[in-house]
Design an enzyme around this catalytic site. Sequence first.
Site, PDB file in Angstrom:
ATOM      1  CG  MET A  65      25.048  17.290   0.466  1.00  0.00           C
ATOM      2  SD  MET A  65      26.092  18.022   1.709  1.00  0.00           S
ATOM      3  CE  MET A  65      27.506  18.442   0.724  1.00  0.00           C
ATOM      4  CB  CYS A  66      20.702  21.481  -1.417  1.00  0.00           C
ATOM      5  SG  CYS A  66      20.018  20.475  -0.087  1.00  0.00           S
ATOM      6  CD  GLN A  67      23.539  22.166  -8.103  1.00  0.00           C
ATOM      7  OE1 GLN A  67      23.464  23.201  -8.770  1.00  0.00           O
ATOM      8  NE2 GLN A  67      24.158  21.085  -8.542  1.00  0.00           N
TER       9      GLN A  67
END
Lengths: 254, 254
Positions: free
Chosen positions: B1-3
């Site tokens: 996913m993302c950070q």
Amino acid sequence: MCQLLGMNCNTPTDIIFSFEGFRRRGGLTDEHSDGWGIAFFEGEGCRLFLDYLPSISSPVADLVRAYPIKSTNVIAHIRKATQGQINLANTHPFGRELWGQYWIFAHNGNLSDLPSLEQGRFLPVGSTDSEHAYCWILNQLAERFQSPPSFAALRDTLKELSSTLAQHGTFNFLLSNGQVMFAHCSTKLHYLVRQAPFCHAHLSDTDLAVDFSRETQPSDRVAMIATEPLTDNENWTAMQSGQLIMLIDGTIQP
Amino acid sequence: MCQLLGMNCNTPTDIIFSFEGFRRRGGLTDEHSDGWGIAFFEGEGCRLFLDYLPSISSPVADLVRAYPIKSTNVIAHIRKATQGQINLANTHPFGRELWGQYWIFAHNGNLSDLPSLEQGRFLPVGSTDSEHAYCWILNQLAERFQSPPSFAALRDTLKELSSTLAQHGTFNFLLSNGQVMFAHCSTKLHYLVRQAPFCHAHLSDTDLAVDFSRETQPSDRVAMIATEPLTDNENWTAMQSGQLIMLIDGTIQP
């Protein structure tokens, strides 16, 4: 006051050459040193670089010069403050979303006694007349059109709205959603369309030239708009007071 | 996913040290290489730097590292795309104006079957679940509050709205208007408050350390929020699933 720079083209193009001349007016060849900004549309997305430092000494302007962002619609502004402090919230261009599109606006001029924004959904964050006028336009558009109207309808409406606001002072502006660009002249705005056969262009503000025939394809068409002509060997057209032009794919729409 | 990476502090502070570790996760120490962005509030204004290149190789990230922008509220995001193409319109953080304030939002997670936006005034420009969720939140806030509510009322409302959206998937997010920052944890988010006595901090993602006692005043208070702890010698607190925290002036509000 301020200076405007716009570019509208049919193929993603970098603005490095023109920006090199334009940024010099922000503290070197001219006095517009109260901040600056530039917006690049890439597809439906938009990057907006802002700095309250003079464009001639801004690290962000150094980046813009060194990083050839290719865009079909660019709006840049260097500020000489008339109303509102020198800070980021008062730095043009301004951006808002309407109808699921980013709309970017920059203004050159000075307006007073502007109509109230009380009933509108767009409100200024800073304290400039420019952002107030911009929000008023967006409120009017949002009220009249639930979804994006045709470009022709948009032009007619913007002509009417610009004419109303121009009664409050000087109102030169650029407005774009990344597909279409509108340029309104109240006192001073020039344009130029670069197309084949492309030639050399030489900046007015520094001894820098480019041979566009080596940088372009024959089908490229690039319209430039600027407060003052940026080059000294091309035929810029001065817009008339009260004139609004609509540009799509580097072409001034009839 | 993302950070996600967020900073909320009581005095304008640069984020260069933390960003140096964070940006390495965008293509070097981790796989989040589908674009990145960072928003800096300065007063009521906001600068939003976006790039669809990996943060480890982005010229814009080089600028952010070299130009110590001082801000009291920063939100950064590195993207590993789940929904929506890799392009500028889909790059976090997203920004909109509500109540004459810029609101900046970034999301880590994946949401599906989100509620419709048909009746709302905020619409997504890109095609991510994240921007859809963000617009839905803003539409709800605009509908419930004609003008800015108290921070406490805002927190209660955001807690309710976040809980609704978290039923549609993973919803870790950061949201700020430059005065207050909200952080919601669905699966993973950590925070840390740096205050006197300041000590050395050492990044997890590269061998870089800083002695904050030499960089700060005793009254400084800096809260950091990150998906994964950025340093390996400080005590980061893991947030609980469903927890929403509100930060003002580097302090987690009781």
